[in-house]
Write a protein that holds these residues in place. Structure first.
Motif, PDB file in Angstrom:
ATOM      1  N   TYR A 250     -13.445  14.096 -24.582  1.00  0.00           N
ATOM      2  CA  TYR A 250     -13.570  12.853 -23.820  1.00  0.00           C
ATOM      3  C   TYR A 250     -14.070  13.121 -22.394  1.00  0.00           C
ATOM      4  O   TYR A 250     -14.772  12.300 -21.810  1.00  0.00           O
ATOM      5  CB  TYR A 250     -12.219  12.138 -23.736  1.00  0.00           C
ATOM      6  N   ASP A 251     -13.670  14.265 -21.844  1.00  0.00           N
ATOM      7  CA  ASP A 251     -14.035  14.586 -20.457  1.00  0.00           C
ATOM      8  C   ASP A 251     -14.002  16.103 -20.319  1.00  0.00           C
ATOM      9  O   ASP A 251     -12.971  16.752 -20.565  1.00  0.00           O
ATOM     10  CB  ASP A 251     -13.044  13.946 -19.479  1.00  0.00           C
TER      11      ASP A 251
ATOM     12  N   GLN B 180      -8.129   8.072 -16.475  1.00  0.00           N
ATOM     13  CA  GLN B 180      -9.529   7.651 -16.389  1.00  0.00           C
ATOM     14  C   GLN B 180     -10.152   7.533 -17.782  1.00  0.00           C
ATOM     15  O   GLN B 180     -10.923   6.601 -18.055  1.00  0.00           O
ATOM     16  CB  GLN B 180     -10.323   8.645 -15.529  1.00  0.00           C
ATOM     17  N   VAL B 181      -9.784   8.475 -18.656  1.00  0.00           N
ATOM     18  CA  VAL B 181     -10.283   8.440 -20.034  1.00  0.00           C
ATOM     19  C   VAL B 181      -9.782   7.174 -20.738  1.00  0.00           C
ATOM     20  O   VAL B 181     -10.548   6.476 -21.411  1.00  0.00           O
ATOM     21  CB  VAL B 181      -9.836   9.700 -20.806  1.00  0.00           C
TER      22      VAL B 181
ATOM     23  N   CYS C 231      -8.829   4.337 -19.425  1.00  0.00           N
ATOM     24  CA  CYS C 231      -9.530   3.159 -18.884  1.00  0.00           C
ATOM     25  C   CYS C 231     -10.927   3.036 -19.486  1.00  0.00           C
ATOM     26  O   CYS C 231     -11.371   1.928 -19.830  1.00  0.00           O
ATOM     27  CB  CYS C 231      -9.624   3.255 -17.363  1.00  0.00           C
ATOM     28  N   SER C 232     -11.605   4.166 -19.607  1.00  0.00           N
ATOM     29  CA  SER C 232     -12.939   4.159 -20.194  1.00  0.00           C
ATOM     30  C   SER C 232     -12.897   3.741 -21.657  1.00  0.00           C
ATOM     31  O   SER C 232     -13.752   2.973 -22.130  1.00  0.00           O
ATOM     32  CB  SER C 232     -13.561   5.547 -20.064  1.00  0.00           C
ATOM     33  N   LEU C 233     -11.899   4.239 -22.390  1.00  0.00           N
ATOM     34  CA  LEU C 233     -11.762   3.873 -23.804  1.00  0.00           C
ATOM     35  C   LEU C 233     -11.530   2.371 -23.969  1.00  0.00           C
ATOM     36  O   LEU C 233     -12.108   1.729 -24.858  1.00  0.00           O
ATOM     37  CB  LEU C 233     -10.608   4.652 -24.445  1.00  0.00           C
TER      38      LEU C 233
ATOM     39  N   GLU D  38     -12.471   0.010 -22.015  1.00  0.00           N
ATOM     40  CA  GLU D  38     -13.731  -0.688 -21.753  1.00  0.00           C
ATOM     41  C   GLU D  38     -14.649  -0.630 -22.972  1.00  0.00           C
ATOM     42  O   GLU D  38     -15.330  -1.603 -23.301  1.00  0.00           O
ATOM     43  CB  GLU D  38     -14.428  -0.061 -20.544  1.00  0.00           C
ATOM     44  N   LYS D  39     -14.673   0.524 -23.641  1.00  0.00           N
ATOM     45  CA  LYS D  39     -15.510   0.663 -24.827  1.00  0.00           C
ATOM     46  C   LYS D  39     -14.974  -0.160 -26.000  1.00  0.00           C
ATOM     47  O   LYS D  39     -15.755  -0.625 -26.846  1.00  0.00           O
ATOM     48  CB  LYS D  39     -15.588   2.143 -25.225  1.00  0.00           C
TER      49      LYS D  39
END
Length: 457
Positions: A150-151, A182-183, A185-187, A189-190
């Protein structure tokens, strides 16, 4: 909704409690089933139960049915999680696992439905991309983990943590947690664009569960799909599921009943213990099951759609608001009269005005029947009142068959000698069998003798 009607009709609760749901979501979906009044909706539900039942009890499809059942057994009702996702709330790791698990169950269930030939009848939204987002390493397992992929920073920090001493560990943990958040939050959003599809998928899985439960119940109880006919309304071998199962379990005879319903008022007469109240409940339950999407407890039937089924049965005394049995009954009947001015109802009333004096009671029954006979409703009224002087249809339960009694009569075996079938009756009299049955049950002789004296005088 079904859950609201259950409060009024205990027989309906027995139906739901007898269903074999695989998940809490399936039971919840069944309880939220709406009252169906459109013919196309009723046809769809009957067809869904029918095609599901054929697949479930096809030996060649057993493996696919088992696979589908297994997925439903793992289904969790994650509406709260999906509402949070739709509202742009950042999910935690447990909630992300719930989403991943749902997408996995949906993907496998879709394949099982395709094998069963049910994918068109029960389409599940394609949420494979959701699983791919939450499974970047392609493990194929439903467990959720924040993978290094993921990062790229995660791999570095986690490698450092393996050789770090205590003084360094705190800073490294903080870095890992910050990157992981952060991961997440990104997930989220996706995943957001798929929120509506996930909600639909959850509801469809729950619907499949409750449809399988209805099909299973239909198979075990011998329920039948009704014929939809605006002009005819009849049941052949109508039965009450709860009473039938009780009688079969205790070795008692159970007799289904044929009945044709017509617009206007039909009086049902018969001696005590002749099953009149059970008949009203059975008719009402069958109509409720039909318009909540179930097949019907009868060998065959032709049915109409009504706006509602309205009961006035039993002791409706409400001690909390101070109403007597009579006051509660009259209040209920008044509501029926008002509603029937605008609605097409199935009205079931058991021995109205039986708790007041017989002169006024008879007048109230005459008034009720004369009004309802002109309304656009189907009304069944059981009564012990004779000589009502109304031009209403009358059905009589054949009742006690004294000639067939070949053993001492008891409260436990008397139903063996009662014929519960209905016959058209042109008479304005009601059966008089109470004293004869009481005598055969060896009631106290003084009571019988005195009763006969009063009848003569």
């Amino acid at each position: 909704m079904l859950k609201d009607k259950i409060k009024e009709v205990p027989g309906l609760l027995y139906v739901v409690d007898s269903m074999e749901f695989m998940s809490s979501a399936g039971r919840r979906r069944m309880l939220e089933q709406v009252w169906l009044t459109k013919q196309e909706d009723l046809d769809h539900e009957q067809q869904a139960v029918c095609v599901m039942g054929k697949a479930m009890f096809d030996a060649e499809k057993e493996a696919s049915v088992t696979l589908l059942r297994h997925q439903l057994m793992q289904l969790h009702d994650i509406r709260t999680t999906l509402r949070s996702l739709s509202s742009h709330v950042v999910l935690d790791e447990v909630e992300l696992f719930e989403v991943k698990n749902l997408s996995n169950l949906c993907n496998i269930s879709s394949r099982a439905l395709l094998e069963l030939g049910l994918d068109k009848m029960f389409p599940i939204p394609d949420v494979q991309k959701v699983f791919a987002i939450l499974d970047p390493d392609g493990t194929g397992v439903p467990n959720f983990y924040i993978y290094d992929s993921y990062d790229s920073r995660l791999a570095v920090v986690r490698k450092q943590m393996k050789s770090a001493d205590d003084s360094q560990m705190g800073d490294l943990l903080a870095q890992q947690n910050e990157i992981q958040q952060q991961v997440i939050c990104s997930l989220c959003e996706k995943l957001l664009p798929y929120a509506d599809s996930l909600v639909t998928a959850l509801e469809q899985m729950a619907y499949i569960d409750c449809t399988m439960a209805r099909a299973s119940l239909s198979h075990s109880w011998g329920l039948q799909e009704p014929v939809h006919d605006k002009n005819h309304f009849y049941f052949q071998s109508l039965f009450n599921p709860r009473l039938k199962q009780h009688n079969e379990a205790t070795g008692l005879r159970y007799q289904p009943v044929d009945i044709t319903l017509t617009d206007g008022v039909t009086f049902i007469t018969g001696a005590n213990m002749a099953g009149k109240t059970v008949l009203l409940k059975s008719v009402g339950l069958a109509q409720l099951m039909y318009q909540f999407g179930f097949p019907v407890p009868a060998d065959s039937c032709s049915m109409q759609v009504v706006d509602d089924v309205v009961f006035c049965i039993g002791d409706e005394q409400n001690e909390m608001n101070g109403l007597s049995s009579f006051a509660s009954e009259i209040t209920r009947i008044s509501e029926i009269l008002y509603r029937s001015q605008e609605e097409h109802l199935l009205v079931l009333i058991d021995e109205p005005a039986r708790t007041t004096n017989p002169i006024e009671g008879k007048a109230l029954v005459q008034s009720l029947a004369s009004i309802m006979d002109k309304r656009d409703s189907i009304t069944l009224i059981t009564t012990h009142y004779s000589q009502l002087g109304l031009d209403c249809r009358r059905l009589r339960v054949k009742g006690f068959l004294e000639d067939l009694v070949d053993m001492p009569l008891t409260a436990q075996n008397i139903n063996r000698f009662i014929d519960y079938s209905l016959v058209e009756d042109d008479s304005d009299e009601v059966p008089h069998e109470a004293l004869r049955i009481a005598e055969m049950l060896e009631c106290h002789p003084d009571l019988l003798q005195t009763a006969r004296h009063f009848l003569k005088t």
